[in-house]
Structure formats: structure tokens, C-alpha cells
Design an enzyme around this catalytic site. Structure first.
Site, PDB file in Angstrom:
ATOM      1  N   GLU A 113       0.813  -1.203   0.000  1.00 42.33           N
ATOM      2  CA  GLU A 113       0.000   0.000   0.000  1.00 42.33           C
ATOM      3  C   GLU A 113       0.849   1.256   0.000  1.00 42.33           C
ATOM      4  O   GLU A 113       1.967   1.291   0.499  1.00 42.33           O
ATOM      5  CB  GLU A 113      -0.970  -0.005   1.160  1.00 42.33           C
ATOM      6  CG  GLU A 113      -0.352   0.284   2.472  1.00 42.33           C
ATOM      7  CD  GLU A 113      -1.388   0.205   3.578  1.00 42.33           C
ATOM      8  OE1 GLU A 113      -2.231  -0.703   3.543  1.00 42.33           O
ATOM      9  OE2 GLU A 113      -1.344   1.051   4.456  1.00 42.33           O
ATOM     10  N   CYS A 126       3.523   8.541   0.709  1.00 45.48           N
ATOM     11  CA  CYS A 126       4.109   7.648   1.703  1.00 45.48           C
ATOM     12  C   CYS A 126       4.278   6.267   1.085  1.00 45.48           C
ATOM     13  O   CYS A 126       3.292   5.612   0.735  1.00 45.48           O
ATOM     14  CB  CYS A 126       3.163   7.616   2.905  1.00 45.48           C
ATOM     15  SG  CYS A 126       3.676   6.491   4.193  1.00 45.48           S
ATOM     16  N   CYS A 133       6.407  -6.534   7.935  1.00 48.32           N
ATOM     17  CA  CYS A 133       7.559  -5.994   8.659  1.00 48.32           C
ATOM     18  C   CYS A 133       7.951  -6.980   9.752  1.00 48.32           C
ATOM     19  O   CYS A 133       7.082  -7.546  10.407  1.00 48.32           O
ATOM     20  CB  CYS A 133       7.191  -4.645   9.278  1.00 48.32           C
ATOM     21  SG  CYS A 133       8.572  -3.850  10.127  1.00 48.32           S
ATOM     22  N   CYS A 137       6.429  -4.024  16.174  1.00 49.32           N
ATOM     23  CA  CYS A 137       6.093  -2.923  17.081  1.00 49.32           C
ATOM     24  C   CYS A 137       4.625  -3.098  17.493  1.00 49.32           C
ATOM     25  O   CYS A 137       3.770  -3.370  16.650  1.00 49.32           O
ATOM     26  CB  CYS A 137       6.282  -1.571  16.389  1.00 49.32           C
ATOM     27  SG  CYS A 137       7.986  -1.256  15.915  1.00 49.32           S
ATOM     28  N   CYS A 140       1.658  -1.112  15.836  1.00 52.51           N
ATOM     29  CA  CYS A 140       1.650  -0.985  14.380  1.00 52.51           C
ATOM     30  C   CYS A 140       0.905  -2.130  13.703  1.00 52.51           C
ATOM     31  O   CYS A 140       1.172  -3.309  13.978  1.00 52.51           O
ATOM     32  CB  CYS A 140       3.093  -0.927  13.867  1.00 52.51           C
ATOM     33  SG  CYS A 140       3.192  -0.817  12.076  1.00 52.51           S
ATOM     34  N   CYS A 362      -0.521   2.976   8.496  1.00 58.46           N
ATOM     35  CA  CYS A 362       0.493   1.960   8.309  1.00 58.46           C
ATOM     36  C   CYS A 362       0.008   0.535   8.045  1.00 58.46           C
ATOM     37  O   CYS A 362      -0.160  -0.260   8.954  1.00 58.46           O
ATOM     38  CB  CYS A 362       1.351   1.977   9.577  1.00 58.46           C
ATOM     39  SG  CYS A 362       3.035   1.639   9.248  1.00 58.46           S
TER      40      CYS A 362
END
Ligand code: SAH
Length: 371
Positions: A113, A126, A133, A137, A140, A362
Site C-alpha cells: 500500500e 508515503c 515488517c 512494534c 503498528c 500503516c
């Protein structure tokens, strides 16, 4: 997580010069790499510059549109090379603030995205650097989906190409590497994409308007400083205390604050840029008076500013563990926190949570698609 991320650092690259169906993939090659490719294949080096200009500046995806390249060479390129492109899958616009979210697909069928954020004085694109990932975190959404793969430099840059074609190249003023993934764990591809972005010939966007955001891979921050790319660096700080930061960002155990702060100071010194600290406001976790004090002390040490970010809730994703406990700091306290910092002469911005209504925080939309 530890093993996964260290593995990724040792072997994080997908080689862009590799071939698909024996064709060389040109998108993702830097100017020097393109010139080398042409001289290696018996052509004049300046052809590399021409193709660079067509692919990254004129956003051309067909060799036959490259008007100043001789027809014979265009045919040769068509037979031996490929200009990789992402496929458009879907887009959504927030009726609240015009934030537009795109879903693109890579040739190996992963969804990524890209978010376009129009604001009063700028429009920021962005981009994602990984599918998923590995950092986990706790606040997130991308972290919740785990790590799938590193994007190639071409796949990183092509997000810009597709959005520029849709929205108008001249309307995009800023680029942030702040989408899905940790750019410094996909270091070589991120740097190559940055080199392409930072060529005035391509986007026309000044380096001052290109920002890499990192959760803090200290040695890579130093390496990036030494690259002399001089793009801006944002550091996802979120707490000035190691125990608290480790609780929400496991990578902090591997690279604790002291190591990262020394690295970002080095970055600021070496590149003569001001570091941005990103700071998501989490109720009862990092919004106390002692956090104001610690943040003030840190910010007095070198040129930097703080971006305070209201937390985008993850509740719709049914998080478990620490993630399930996280709540945004109430608005009044966010304002008070910012006020306290400003009274201490710290430069602070409050970032509007863009596109919460279309799950723009995100990775949230791509997760839906990758499912
Ligand atoms: N891995 C990089 C870039 C991706 S995250 C990094 O950590 O900086 C980009 C930014 O989005 C970071 O500042 C991150 O802290 C923020 N972010 C992630 N999840 C969020 C959420 N739920 N609400 C608000 N901001 C979030």
C-alpha cells in the site's frame, strides 16, 4: 523476532539487476547502474541516461515511447529487457481529508500500500519498503501481519510512478519512506530507490523533502549518513526510556536508545539536517510529566523536532497481548503535553491522523488484501 530481523540484515537484498524470464529488469537501476548496463551490452553509456530519463522522469513503460532512442535499440531493449511495473488493484479516498490510499500488486502477487496525503501546503506520498515488517512494534498494524518480503528498488520507486500518473507528477511535493516495513532492514534497495528519487532529473523533488523513517537500526543510520544522500531522517522514538520502549518496540533490545541516539546525532551532524522524532501518544505509557522532561532533555542536545502523533487504534484487528492494551492519550492531554514541550522551547508539531476512516495507518488496508 530477534533471529528473524538479524537474518534479514545479513541477507536483505533482492538484486534488481537479476533477470525475469531471462530479461533484465531495468526499473530500479540507478543512473550509474543503467550506464554500466548499456556499456556492458555494447551500447553507448549515454543511452543509460536517456532510458533513466524516460523511465523515472517521463514515467514511460514501453521502450517504443522512448523517442530519442534509435528504433533498432528499442527493439533490442524490448527483446532483452523489461520495465517492471506494479499492478493497480484498488484505491480509496477519505471523504474527511482527501487522503488517498492505493493498493498495488507486485509481480509475485503481494499487495502493498501507498498513501497520498494532501495537506494545505504540501502533498506527501508515503511509500512502503517491505511487504509486512519483521519488527513487531506493538502499536503498528503492519507488525501484526509479520514479514513477507523486501521490495526491490524498482517496486519502491514504481509506487511513485503509478501515483504520479494518477495524481499528476507536479502535485507530489514530498516523499516519505513511512509505509509498510523498515527501510533500513531493506537497506540496499531503499538506498537505490532514494538515489533515484533524489536525482533532480527524475522527480524534481528536493532532498529536503524526502524523508526516511526508521524504528532505529543504529549501524544502518550511520551507514546512510555516510552515503551523503542527505535526505531527512525521522526516528520513531515513542519513549525516552529503554524499558518502556522495549515493551512496545522489541527492536530496542537489540539497538537500545543510547546507540540509536548517538547514531541520529551523527546523522544530523554529517548531513547537516534536523532529525524528526516521531512520538505516538499512548495513554499512560509515554505521556507522563517525566516523559516531557526526558524528551526536553534529549531535544536540547542537538537540532531536532518532535512530531506528536495521535495513536490510530488497532482494535478492529482484534489484537492480543500488549497491542490489545494500547489506547490513545486523550486529546486534552496531548495538547497539554505539546504545550509543556513548547514552553521548554522544543519545536513540536501535532500530526493529524490521516485517513483513519479508510484505515490509512500503516499497512491496515494491505493486510486486508494479503489475507
Ligand atoms: N519502520 C519505520 C517506518 C514505518 S512506520 C518506522 O518505524 O519508522 C511509520 C510511522 O508510522 C512510524 O512513526 C510509526 O510509529 C507510525 N505508526 C505505526 N503505527 C501507528 C499507529 N497505529 N498509529 C499512529 N502511528 C503509527
Amino acid at each position: 523476532m530477534e533471529n528473524q530481523s538479524s537474518q534479514m540484515e545479513q541477507n536483505p537484498q533482492t538484486d534488481n539487476t537479476s533477470t525475469s524470464n531471462t530479461k533484465a529488469i531495468l526499473k530500479g537501476l540507478t543512473l550509474d547502474e543503467l550506464k554500466n548496463y548499456f556499456s556492458k551490452t555494447g551500447e553507448q553509456r549515454f543511452r543509460g541516461e536517456q532510458v533513466f530519463n524516460w523511465m523515472y522522469n517521463h514515467l514511460v513503460t514501453d521502450f517504443f515511447d522512448m523517442a530519442n532512442v534509435p528504433k533498432v535499440l528499442r527493439t533490442k531493449l524490448k527483446d532483452t529487457c523489461e520495465i517492471m511495473t506494479l499492478e493497480f488493484v484498488d484505491s480509496q479516498i477519505s471523504p474527511l481529508n482527501g487522503t488517498k490510499k492505493y493498493i498495488f500488486e507486485t509481480s509475485d502477487k503481494y499487495k502493498i500500500e501507498t498513501v497520498l496525503i494532501p495537506e494545505e501546503d504540501r502533498t506527501t506520498l508515503c511509500v512502503s519498503t517491505q511487504v509486512g515488517c519483521p519488527l513487531d512494534c506493538k502499536f503498528c498494524a503492519t507488525g501484526l501481519m509479520g514479514y513477507k518480503k523486501n521490495l526491490t528498488a524498482g517496486e519502491i520507486f514504481d509506487q511513485y510512478v503509478l501515483v504520479a500518473k494518477d495524481f499528476g507528477k507536479d502535485n507530489i511535493t514530498n516523499i516519505v519512506f513511512m509505509g509498510m516495513g523498515e527501510p533500513l532492514l531493506n537497506y540496499n534497495n531503499s538506498v537505490k530507490a532514494l538515489e533515484i528519487f533524489a536525482q533532480e532529473l527524475t522527480t524534481g523533488i528536493s532532498k529536503k523533502k524526502i524523508t526516511v523513517s526508521t524504528a532505529g537500526i543504529a549501524p544502518k543510520i550511520r551507514e546512510l549518513a555516510d552515503k551523503n544522500l542527505n535526505v531527512k531522517l525521522a526516528f520513531s522514538l515513542h519513549s525516552c526510556f529503554d524499558d518502556i520502549r522495549s515493551g512496545i518496540m522489541p527492536i530496542n533490545d537489540k539497538y537500545p536508545l543510547k546507540q540509536n541516539i548517538e547514531a541520529v546525532k551523527y546523522y544530523a551532524r554529517k548531513t547537516r539536517t534536523r532529525i524528526t522524532f516521531e512520538y505516538i501518544m499512548l495513554d499512560g505509557i509515554n505521556d507522563r510529566d517525566e516523559d516531557v522532561e526526558a524528551l526536553t532533555k534529549l531535544c536540547k542536545e542537538f537540532p531536532c523536532k518532535v512530531n506528536v502523533i495521535p495513536f490510530n487504534s488497532l482494535q478492529h484487528m482484534d489484537p492480543t497481548g500488549v497491542s490489545a492494551e494500547l489506547k490513545s492519550t486523550p486529546h486534552e492531554r496531548i495538547n497539554e503535553f505539546v504545550q509543556q514541550l513548547r514552553e521548554n522551547n522544543i519545536t513540536v508539531m501535532i500530526r493529524n491522523t490521516q485517513g483513519e476512516d479508510i484505515a490509512a495507518a500503516c499497512g491496515q488496508l494491505a493486510i486486508k488484501y494479503n489475507d
